[in-house]
Design a protein around this motif. Sequence first.
Motif, PDB file in Angstrom:
ATOM      1  N   TRP A   1       0.698  -1.256  -0.006  1.00  0.00           N
ATOM      2  CA  TRP A   1       0.031   0.072   0.193  1.00  0.00           C
ATOM      3  C   TRP A   1       0.866   1.309   0.024  1.00  0.00           C
ATOM      4  O   TRP A   1       1.680   1.408   0.692  1.00  0.00           O
TER       5      TRP A   1
ATOM      6  N   GLU B   1      -7.666  -6.619   0.669  1.00  0.00           N
ATOM      7  CA  GLU B   1      -8.069  -5.521   0.180  1.00  0.00           C
ATOM      8  C   GLU B   1      -6.937  -5.028  -1.150  1.00  0.00           C
ATOM      9  O   GLU B   1      -7.536  -4.611  -2.160  1.00  0.00           O
TER      10      GLU B   1
ATOM     11  N   ALA C   1      -7.806  -5.153  -5.138  1.00  0.00           N
ATOM     12  CA  ALA C   1      -7.440  -3.894  -5.859  1.00  0.00           C
ATOM     13  C   ALA C   1      -6.448  -4.018  -7.074  1.00  0.00           C
ATOM     14  O   ALA C   1      -6.607  -3.744  -8.234  1.00  0.00           O
ATOM     15  N   CYS C   2      -5.512  -4.921  -6.763  1.00  0.00           N
ATOM     16  CA  CYS C   2      -4.629  -5.156  -8.143  1.00  0.00           C
ATOM     17  C   CYS C   2      -5.188  -5.929  -8.924  1.00  0.00           C
ATOM     18  O   CYS C   2      -4.930  -5.551 -10.152  1.00  0.00           O
TER      19      CYS C   2
ATOM     20  N   GLU D   1      -8.328  -6.037  -9.747  1.00  0.00           N
ATOM     21  CA  GLU D   1      -9.299  -5.089 -10.478  1.00  0.00           C
ATOM     22  C   GLU D   1      -8.537  -4.247 -11.352  1.00  0.00           C
ATOM     23  O   GLU D   1      -8.908  -3.585 -12.528  1.00  0.00           O
TER      24      GLU D   1
END
Length: 302
Positions: free
Chosen positions: A20, A76, A80-81, A83
């Motif tokens: 992150w 999470e 996210a990666c 997507e």
Amino acid sequence: MTAAQTPEQPDILCIGSVLWDIIGRAPSHMRQGSDVPGRISRLPGGVAWNIAMTLARFGVRPATLTAIGQDVEGDELMTACTEMGAIMDYVYRSADLPTDTYMAVEGKNGLIAAIADAHSLEAAGDKILTPLEDGTLGSEAAPYSGLIALDGNLTQRLLDQIARSPLFSSADLRVAPASPGKAERLMPFLMHSRAVLYVNLEEAGYLCKTEFTSSKEAAAALLERGAARALVTDGGNDASDGTADGVITQHPPAVLVTRVTGAGDTFMAAHIVAESQNCSREDALNRALTAAAKYVSGEHAT
């Protein structure tokens, strides 16, 4: 992924930090002790991820080899990666290591300070390379032969191991330090016959134990130290590509700088894509500089 599913085959492997990014940006000049209004964002980051993200925007399908915790932050991050276009099937998910984080503060005058907490990636060690040796992506008998982008957030021990490993003997290996302070970790790749080094002027100085005033001078020095190929950038100044055929140098487009974190990774990704499309050295360097300039100006680097 269930047992019946087969992992998607990538166009390139991005090995290193995926974490992150927590970035604070202020529209004013800053110095030590500044306390100013701005914006704070949290996005997937890390050298390997920044390269993968840019590759995905260019239509290339990257896979990451990294360590991500089995914590909430890790779940999470995986979502996210995925997507955003990366293949995350090969990630080492640790039950006892937290997901890594990078924190930076940027002002109008550039990067003010940053801290990279990549301790989990370092602790995971060669576990992240398992798909390259168990037959999933390759093995010692049939090493992976595609493109690999490798970042210097790995430990010195693991980078030394990779530089000598037969698992990487057939790969097109593209290597970048995670930061100037970690540049010396890439020493083993100075004598690697298949490694292409992507460094900035300061990082080139660390590798050559001196200071340089131009990217051309730095690229030539890296070749003299044994590098098979070296690409050296210098912010808004010129950039150079050095090989046994000589050093070429170009200047980036002049733009208004709105961000700097990730610019070098964008340059590297754009250069890799250009060369995968059989561009000449001159065209590839030009496309990489243009992409990096668009990135720092706030545009998408496509």
